[in-house]
Design a protein around this motif. Structure first.
Motif, PDB file in Angstrom:
ATOM      1  N   UNK A  63      52.669  58.156  58.577  1.00 13.80           N
ATOM      2  CA  UNK A  63      54.063  57.744  58.437  1.00 13.80           C
ATOM      3  C   UNK A  63      54.373  56.714  59.509  1.00 13.80           C
ATOM      4  N   UNK A  64      55.227  55.748  59.157  1.00 14.13           N
ATOM      5  CA  UNK A  64      55.500  54.644  60.063  1.00 14.13           C
ATOM      6  C   UNK A  64      56.853  54.058  59.691  1.00 14.13           C
ATOM      7  N   UNK A  65      57.790  54.040  60.643  1.00 14.07           N
ATOM      8  CA  UNK A  65      59.130  53.514  60.377  1.00 14.07           C
ATOM      9  C   UNK A  65      59.671  52.928  61.677  1.00 14.07           C
ATOM     10  N   UNK A  66      60.121  51.670  61.643  1.00 14.09           N
ATOM     11  CA  UNK A  66      60.626  51.042  62.860  1.00 14.09           C
ATOM     12  C   UNK A  66      61.824  50.158  62.557  1.00 14.09           C
ATOM     13  N   UNK A  67      62.621  49.946  63.601  1.00 17.11           N
ATOM     14  CA  UNK A  67      63.649  48.915  63.618  1.00 17.11           C
ATOM     15  C   UNK A  67      63.932  48.630  65.094  1.00 17.11           C
ATOM     16  N   UNK A  68      64.894  47.777  65.390  1.00 16.64           N
ATOM     17  CA  UNK A  68      65.148  47.432  66.786  1.00 16.64           C
ATOM     18  C   UNK A  68      65.702  48.609  67.583  1.00 16.64           C
TER      19      UNK A  68
ATOM     20  N   UNK B 144      55.837  61.399  66.540  1.00 19.04           N
ATOM     21  CA  UNK B 144      56.829  61.084  67.564  1.00 19.04           C
ATOM     22  C   UNK B 144      57.956  60.263  66.947  1.00 19.04           C
ATOM     23  N   UNK B 145      59.161  60.493  67.434  1.00 15.71           N
ATOM     24  CA  UNK B 145      60.315  59.632  67.141  1.00 15.71           C
ATOM     25  C   UNK B 145      60.919  59.243  68.463  1.00 15.71           C
ATOM     26  N   UNK B 146      61.194  57.952  68.650  1.00 11.10           N
ATOM     27  CA  UNK B 146      61.744  57.486  69.915  1.00 11.10           C
ATOM     28  C   UNK B 146      62.824  56.448  69.660  1.00 11.10           C
ATOM     29  N   UNK B 147      63.899  56.518  70.437  1.00  4.45           N
ATOM     30  CA  UNK B 147      64.986  55.554  70.387  1.00  4.45           C
ATOM     31  C   UNK B 147      65.261  55.089  71.818  1.00  4.45           C
TER      32      UNK B 147
ATOM     33  N   UNK C 197      58.394  47.067  68.784  1.00  3.03           N
ATOM     34  CA  UNK C 197      58.509  48.424  68.257  1.00  3.03           C
ATOM     35  C   UNK C 197      57.478  48.638  67.162  1.00  3.03           C
ATOM     36  N   UNK C 198      57.351  47.648  66.278  1.00  2.00           N
ATOM     37  CA  UNK C 198      56.397  47.756  65.177  1.00  2.00           C
ATOM     38  C   UNK C 198      54.970  47.874  65.705  1.00  2.00           C
TER      39      UNK C 198
END
Length: 210
Positions: A41-46, A154-157, A167-168
């Motif tokens: 799974x892979x999901x990114x934004x700024x 992992x999820x990070x903000x 981020x990508x």
């Protein structure tokens, strides 16, 4: 710091349930068996991102555990780690302070996280304080006939916006590199050539490792 167990978020519970309920499919199993670090799974934004990665490791869960829970080893597999300090450690719970700086485009990340541990089975971690908006995830270890299946999510903000391409890269390339490096450090690559390749993906200099 007062000892406390923070609630695991709905996001983390959902990820863990997915990991517990799913076996690798035929294609994923083949890729894992060939030594690939598989990005599931892979999901990114700024604002940040999330990823989930799996790998087969030809080493015991204890060997992998000793690598990922060691601040000394963390300097090798985490890009830009400047400080790592264990503030508390009761065995099944640890509190760790880390400072990470990845170049001038990315703000310094200074944070404290809680690590809830079931020795040699799994670890859940979540943010306690710092300049991140969120950080949470898990490590899970499952013995299979083909080797130890390592599942990492992992999820990070970040607290401040980060360029989307960075981020990508961190989520798409950096997370698999972390697992490859850990596999090499745990001597679980399965062959000398693969271990050499795994250690070359470390952020620090692990090539001098025996």
């Amino acid at each position: 710091m007062k000892s406390r167990i923070l609630p695991i978020t709905i996001f983390l519970v959902a990820l863990t349930a997915q990991a517990n309920s799913s076996e690798p499919g035929d294609d994923i199993g083949r890729r894992l068996g060939e030594g690939e670090i598989v990005l599931l799974d892979f999901d990114t934004d700024q604002a940040g991102g999330s990823s989930r990665v799996q790998a087969l490791v030809q080493a015991s869960a204890k060997s992998v555990w000793q690598v990922i829970t060691s601040c000394e080893q963390t300097f090798i597999f985490v890009d830009g780690l400047k400080q790592c300090e264990v503030l508390e450690d009761s065995g099944d719970r640890a509190v760790v302070h880390q400072v990470v700086k990845r170049g001038w485009l990315v703000p310094t990340q200074d944070f404290v996280f809680e690590s809830l541990r079931e020795p040699y089975q799994g670890i859940r971690f979540n943010l306690i304080e710092g300049n991140l908006k969120a950080m949470e995830g898990y490590w899970q270890f499952m013995e299979t006939p083909e080797g130890l299946l390592v599942d990492y999510a992992i999820r990070i903000r970040p607290g401040l916006p980060v360029p989307g391409f960075i981020v990508s890269w961190v989520m798409r390339k950096g997370m698999p590199d972390i697992i490859a490096c850990i596999r090499g450090l745990a001597d679980g690559s399965g062959s000398p050539d693969r271990r050499k390749n795994d250690l070359e993906r470390c952020r620090g200099d692990a090539r001098s490792e025996p």
